[in-house]
Design an enzyme around this catalytic site. Sequence first.
Site, PDB file in Angstrom:
ATOM      1  CG  ASP A 308      31.987  14.171  16.542  1.00  0.00           C
ATOM      2  OD1 ASP A 308      31.076  13.382  16.851  1.00  0.00           O
ATOM      3  OD2 ASP A 308      33.191  13.908  16.662  1.00  0.00           O
ATOM      4  CG  ASP A 309      32.755  19.323  15.173  1.00  0.00           C
ATOM      5  OD1 ASP A 309      33.073  18.572  16.102  1.00  0.00           O
ATOM      6  OD2 ASP A 309      33.530  19.613  14.248  1.00  0.00           O
ATOM      7  CG  HIS A 358      33.086  17.000  20.019  1.00  0.00           C
ATOM      8  ND1 HIS A 358      34.054  16.037  19.996  1.00  0.00           N
ATOM      9  CD2 HIS A 358      33.248  17.703  18.866  1.00  0.00           C
ATOM     10  CE1 HIS A 358      34.775  16.136  18.889  1.00  0.00           C
ATOM     11  NE2 HIS A 358      34.313  17.159  18.188  1.00  0.00           N
ATOM     12  CG  HIS A 362      36.250  21.372  17.818  1.00  0.00           C
ATOM     13  ND1 HIS A 362      37.330  21.118  16.989  1.00  0.00           N
ATOM     14  CD2 HIS A 362      35.429  20.315  17.669  1.00  0.00           C
ATOM     15  CE1 HIS A 362      37.131  19.962  16.363  1.00  0.00           C
ATOM     16  NE2 HIS A 362      35.992  19.445  16.761  1.00  0.00           N
ATOM     17  CE1 TYR A 399      40.565  19.628  14.971  1.00  0.00           C
ATOM     18  CE2 TYR A 399      41.095  20.277  17.223  1.00  0.00           C
ATOM     19  CZ  TYR A 399      40.648  20.600  15.961  1.00  0.00           C
ATOM     20  OH  TYR A 399      40.286  21.889  15.670  1.00  0.00           O
ATOM     21  CG  HIS A 448      31.917  16.396  11.540  1.00  0.00           C
ATOM     22  ND1 HIS A 448      32.598  15.367  10.950  1.00  0.00           N
ATOM     23  CD2 HIS A 448      32.617  16.751  12.649  1.00  0.00           C
ATOM     24  CE1 HIS A 448      33.691  15.112  11.666  1.00  0.00           C
ATOM     25  NE2 HIS A 448      33.723  15.935  12.702  1.00  0.00           N
TER      26      HIS A 448
HETATM   27 NI    NI Z   1      34.941  17.812  16.294  1.00  0.00          NI
END
Ligand code: NI
Length: 493
Positions: A308-309, A358, A362, A399, A448
């Site tokens: 993710d991210d 995603h 964020h 989250y 991540h």
């Molecule tokens: Ni994230």
Amino acid sequence: MRPYILWAVCGVLLTACQQDPKKKETIKTPESTVVHTTQMVDDIQVNTIQIGGESNKDKNNFQASYPETKYDFINEIEKAQTLAFQKEFEDETKRATEDAVSGITFGRHFEILENSEHLLGFLHETYRSFGNTFSDEFQTNYYDLTERKQVQINDLFLSSKAFNTFATMVRKATSAELKKIVDADNTLDATDKVNMFKSLEPQIKEGTDAKPQNYSTVIFKSDSIQVIFNKYQVAPGNMGSITVKIAAQDLGNLFKEKYQVLFQLEKAPEVIPATEESKPVADNTDTKVPETILVDCGKVPCIALTFDDGPSVHTNRLLDILKSENVKATFFVLGKSAKIQPKTILRQHREGHVVANHSWNHKQLSKLTVGEVADQINNTNQAIENILDTKVAYLRPPYGAFNSDVKQVAKMPIILWSLDPLDWKDRNAETVAQRMLDVKADGIILAHDIHKSTVDAIPEVIKALKEKGFYFVTLDELYAGKTLVNGKVYNKR
Ligand code: NI
């Protein structure tokens, strides 16, 4: 004002960052050693600092990104600004009492405004939440690459007189804009409107004065200049940030010659069709990925690695590792970072990984309005689809936070995880690897690719889980043969 309006504004400039593959050899990160991938490395990449986990058990969250360029002087300034913002977050969380009801969420993200031979420009959006609403702030940073320094707005003008002329034009446009807003307010009668507008005048005057600090957010387009005044600067806070536009033809000759050329104020650039805007430079490689499902998770124990991210400065090194181990994964990317590193996204796709959604930047989707949730999801799908010509199939909300609105608006299955190694908390590859090894068959590992230590952990994870007899698969393979329902939440096969 929503950041996506700006997002749309800046797209055209991305095409400028694709040229000259030779330059890319001077890029310090990622630590990619695979020669044939250097063509696929974006010349501006994303550094991300994350405090607080992906599961929303952590009350306070911080995520800030800043650019990694090939210029040290720029990287230093950008990093210092981000660290100052991090300190502000840490001070606020220390100040907040243990039993405070709402958590604190801070975020800072950037877009590329200008990427030409002599100038780099970034737009930063900063948001702060002490409860259920986010307050946004904008800032632009411009760098003169020949003089190797950051330039303030006043540096761009021929003289202080020219800057003054500009400020006067902006003041007029700001008055007109605010008058429009006041006039549109149906709760006020004619006298109220006159009085209300009169009361704004001193604030407009002060907020538009020819001082560099009043012009901290200025966006140059081919046909106009946009000035964004943050909340409270030229109007009461309830009016939010105010954007004012000045036609380029009205001010072209106020700027120093070299900046006139750079900002293309004199003639509009060639129009690039919308769908081509953020596509990486085409090479002769076939972008199609074989669609055959290689592993049957109905018959063998599978593990889906998800990241993710990103994409980030560490993603290309991770792709090198996955490639050498012949492991396929799924990347839940942020729309704003995909737009900055389109080549990385293309590489993920070409090498058989799945690219999924995603959110744009964020934000916790369950704290947003339906319209904002839709923008977060749809703009991210659009950014990915502009690069890949393929439909995005999965959503993972930041989250893991969703509500009925998010499920409704998603129009995609929501995929969470079965194992969270808390890789944001312990930046130690060995610890992170050990935790990942607890994954059960048909599980989904959350990781991540914004943390160096997480990427460092992956070779060990792959080796140990392969030895246990697990097969690494993408979400497409994990769910092959099953029908996923849009808006429904899944955390394993
Ligand atoms: Ni994230």
